[in-house]
Design a protein around this motif. Structure first.
Motif, PDB file in Angstrom:
ATOM      1  N   GLN A  49       7.351   9.953  -2.335  1.00 52.63           N
ATOM      2  CA  GLN A  49       7.840   9.054  -3.135  1.00 52.63           C
ATOM      3  C   GLN A  49       9.309   8.669  -2.509  1.00 52.63           C
ATOM      4  O   GLN A  49       9.999   7.521  -2.621  1.00 52.63           O
ATOM      5  N   THR A  52       8.356   5.466  -1.121  1.00 53.39           N
ATOM      6  CA  THR A  52       8.662   4.414  -2.173  1.00 53.39           C
ATOM      7  C   THR A  52       9.979   3.921  -2.342  1.00 53.39           C
ATOM      8  O   THR A  52      10.326   2.684  -2.635  1.00 53.39           O
ATOM      9  N   SER A  55      10.549   1.366   0.305  1.00 51.09           N
ATOM     10  CA  SER A  55       9.731   0.166  -0.292  1.00 51.09           C
ATOM     11  C   SER A  55      10.617  -0.660  -1.152  1.00 51.09           C
ATOM     12  O   SER A  55      10.676  -1.915  -1.000  1.00 51.09           O
ATOM     13  N   GLY A  56      11.430   0.093  -2.117  1.00 51.38           N
ATOM     14  CA  GLY A  56      12.216  -0.266  -2.996  1.00 51.38           C
ATOM     15  C   GLY A  56      13.325  -1.340  -2.330  1.00 51.38           C
ATOM     16  O   GLY A  56      13.690  -2.239  -2.619  1.00 51.38           O
ATOM     17  N   SER A 156       2.404   1.513   0.409  1.00 56.15           N
ATOM     18  CA  SER A 156       3.039   2.212  -0.831  1.00 56.15           C
ATOM     19  C   SER A 156       2.620   1.919  -2.247  1.00 56.15           C
ATOM     20  O   SER A 156       2.823   2.749  -3.151  1.00 56.15           O
ATOM     21  N   PHE A 157       1.833   0.654  -2.422  1.00 56.86           N
ATOM     22  CA  PHE A 157       1.312   0.428  -3.285  1.00 56.86           C
ATOM     23  C   PHE A 157      -0.176   0.554  -3.533  1.00 56.86           C
ATOM     24  O   PHE A 157      -0.832   0.091  -4.629  1.00 56.86           O
ATOM     25  N   LEU A 180       6.103   6.183  -9.192  1.00 55.38           N
ATOM     26  CA  LEU A 180       6.228   5.384  -8.099  1.00 55.38           C
ATOM     27  C   LEU A 180       7.394   4.143  -8.566  1.00 55.38           C
ATOM     28  O   LEU A 180       8.087   3.726  -7.732  1.00 55.38           O
ATOM     29  N   GLY A 181       7.058   3.757  -9.920  1.00 58.68           N
ATOM     30  CA  GLY A 181       8.079   2.617 -10.063  1.00 58.68           C
ATOM     31  C   GLY A 181       9.434   3.308 -10.376  1.00 58.68           C
ATOM     32  O   GLY A 181      10.259   2.589 -10.014  1.00 58.68           O
ATOM     33  N   HIS A 184      10.993   3.400  -6.841  1.00 57.99           N
ATOM     34  CA  HIS A 184      11.064   2.040  -6.217  1.00 57.99           C
ATOM     35  C   HIS A 184      12.336   1.316  -6.949  1.00 57.99           C
ATOM     36  O   HIS A 184      13.238   0.909  -6.006  1.00 57.99           O
ATOM     37  N   GLN A 185      13.038   1.828  -8.167  1.00 58.83           N
ATOM     38  CA  GLN A 185      14.007   0.914  -8.758  1.00 58.83           C
ATOM     39  C   GLN A 185      15.154   2.074  -7.978  1.00 58.83           C
ATOM     40  O   GLN A 185      16.272   1.514  -7.786  1.00 58.83           O
ATOM     41  N   HIS A 188      15.769  -0.012  -5.023  1.00 64.26           N
ATOM     42  CA  HIS A 188      16.621  -1.179  -5.339  1.00 64.26           C
ATOM     43  C   HIS A 188      18.171  -0.631  -5.708  1.00 64.26           C
ATOM     44  O   HIS A 188      19.087  -1.528  -4.815  1.00 64.26           O
TER      45      HIS A 188
END
Length: 493
Positions: A49, A52, A55-56, A156-157, A180-181, A184-185, A188
């Motif tokens: 992750q 990930t 990615s975010g 990543s997705f 994963l979500g 991702h946050q 962010h």
């Protein structure tokens, strides 16, 4: 005679009730005997992750950078002159174009070189592309660098959810799938919190830091047991299971191994590598694809990519006393909290229920936000009394989004498919999602400049409400179901 028959029927009914009670107790006992998940499993999930997180950061990179690129201050703007609306649209949307290629081609490599080696390829690619982006000093170079980043981010997705699905068990698959979500946050938030304080170059270099511990930890990552078995490596499959389940009894580990061996789907994977044309040759994959596509499209059409990519400039345009960068930080904290909450309760409340509540809540919040931007569009006198409304509605939208349509589609995406079709399914779903994201992200600045942002936000609202209705009608609940049981549901759908 009739009394004897009634007595017999009563005894049978009592026996059925007793059998049902015994069966229920057995199920409950089985759930209660779950030993804690191993530290090694948590470590493996957290390690992948880290990609990930990167990615975010890349998704929202434009939020703190756009104000710099449109500034007249040459010390802040590396371009020297302010970027135009078209330049901003290309910088924001161009990575989605190349991610189409990455989504169609790269995930298939995971069937050839393995899930683990694919993740290494992705990590190295992201490291190099971020260095190129950091030293770009023109719109063309920024677009090219962002396109390279987008190509590798496609994995990543697609492959990360596949890897996590295949190393997890039935009782923790959704929880770890939602990570994963969550991460991702975290990406962010990391970008939002440092973005306002650094130049574009320093910011981009700081955002690639999580790649370094991933590359160091990579050498200790296990390969997916399902992938190892598909290549006939039974001993290595057993070894991977023992590491991932080192808190479980050897008998349970052996039982899980035999379930993999006896799975016809896994045996088929070992003898063929299905292509895109063969993907739709059986009912399970066709139905699974449509059902997995539904929540993924609701997620994208909710407008989250646009709102997060343009959060700072969008909120600044509302002309409130609160900085858009500060709003972005508040949004990041809320999303992380809600994503973590979702991963903790999704196995108890169920995927479908949380998706419906999340979609409806997001739609209503977006409708209110659209109304605010409409009042701003017509210069209403009510704006002086509604300065608190944009922040409230954005936080409400983000909160509802993060409780369902944010994290859960990624968890659902790959549990709808058997092992041999997961890479193909991930490629197709990611490609369709990227096409939708490119269309929305590229057109949003143009729509906002021509007819106002309120129409775009109202469109996102309607998609959320309509999506909730479709999820209620069509999507089956997969809570507590094994991967083979889900295939049975799809077969009889």
């Amino acid at each position: 005679m009739e009394s004897a028959i009634e007595l017999t029927e009563d005894k049978q009914e009592i026996q059925y009730i007793a059998d049902d009670t015994k069966f229920s107790k057995q199920i409950k006992s089985n759930h209660q005997t779950h030993k804690p998940d191993s530290f090694y499993l948590y470590w493996a999930v957290f390690t992948v992750q880290l990609l990930t997180v990167v990615s975010g950061t890349s998704v929202v990179w434009t939020s703190p950078v756009i104000p710099k690129l449109t500034s007249n201050d040459t010390q802040v703007n590396p371009l020297g002159t302010p970027a135009t609306t078209t330049d901003i649209s290309m910088i924001a949307a161009s990575p989605i174009i190349t991610s189409l290629i990455g989504a169609l081609v790269l995930p298939r490599l995971s069937d050839t070189i393995g899930r683990r080696m694919y993740l290494l390829t992705m990590g190295v690619g992201l490291l190099i592309s971020h260095i190129l982006l950091a030293f770009s000093a023109s719109v063309l170079l920024i677009v090219i660098s962002r396109c390279i980043v987008g190509t590798f981010l496609a994995g990543s997705f697609s492959v990360i959810p596949i890897y996590v699905t295949e190393i997890c068990e039935d009782h923790n698959r959704a929880k770890f799938g939602c990570y994963l979500g969550l991460f991702h946050q975290i990406g962010h938030f990391y970008c939002f919190i440092i973005g306002p304080y650094f130049s574009m170059r320093i910011l981009t270099l700081l955002l690639m830091i999580p790649i370094i511990p991933f590359l160091i930890s990579f050498f200790f990552l296990p390969e997916s047991p399902a992938y190892l078995l598909s290549k006939g490596k039974e001993n290595k499959c057993r070894q991977a299971l023992k590491k991932l389940r080192n808190t479980k009894d050897s008998s349970k580990i052996e039982s899980e191994f035999h379930k993999l061996v006896e799975s016809d789907k896994t045996k088929n994977f070992a003898t063929k590598s299905p292509g895109y044309l063969s993907f739709f040759t059986n009912k399970e994959t066709k139905v699974g694809f449509m059902l997995a596509l539904l929540p993924c499209q609701v997620q994208i059409l909710s407008g989250i990519t646009v709102i997060m990519s343009f959060l700072a400039p969008l909120f600044n345009s509302a002309k409130t006393s609160i900085s858009g960068d500060h709003v972005a930080i508040a949004v990041g904290i809320l999303k992380i909290s809600c994503f973590f909450l979702t991963s903790a309760v999704v196995e108890k409340l169920g995927r479908k229920r949380m998706l419906i509540y999340s979609s409806v809540g997001s739609g209503l919040s977006l409708f209110g936000l659209g109304c605010f931007f409409y009042l701003k569009h017509i210069n209403s006198q009510l704006l002086d009394k509604l300065g608190w409304l944009p922040l409230t509605l954005i936080l409400s939208y983000v909160g509802f989004y993060s409780l369902g349509i944010g994290p859960i589609p990624m968890a659902i995406m790959h549990e709808m498919f058997s092992a041999e079709y997961r890479a193909v399914a991930g490629s197709l779903l990611t490609t369709i999602g990227n096409i939708m994201m490119f269309t929305i992200v590229f057109s949003f600045p143009l729509i906002t400049a021509s007819i106002g942002s309120h129409w775009a936000v109202w469109a996102f609202s309607s998609f959320c409400i309509f999506g909730a209705l479709l999820i209620h009608i069509f999507l089956p609940e997969t809570k507590g179901k094994s991967l083979s049981e889900i295939q049975d549901i799809l077969q009889s759908y």
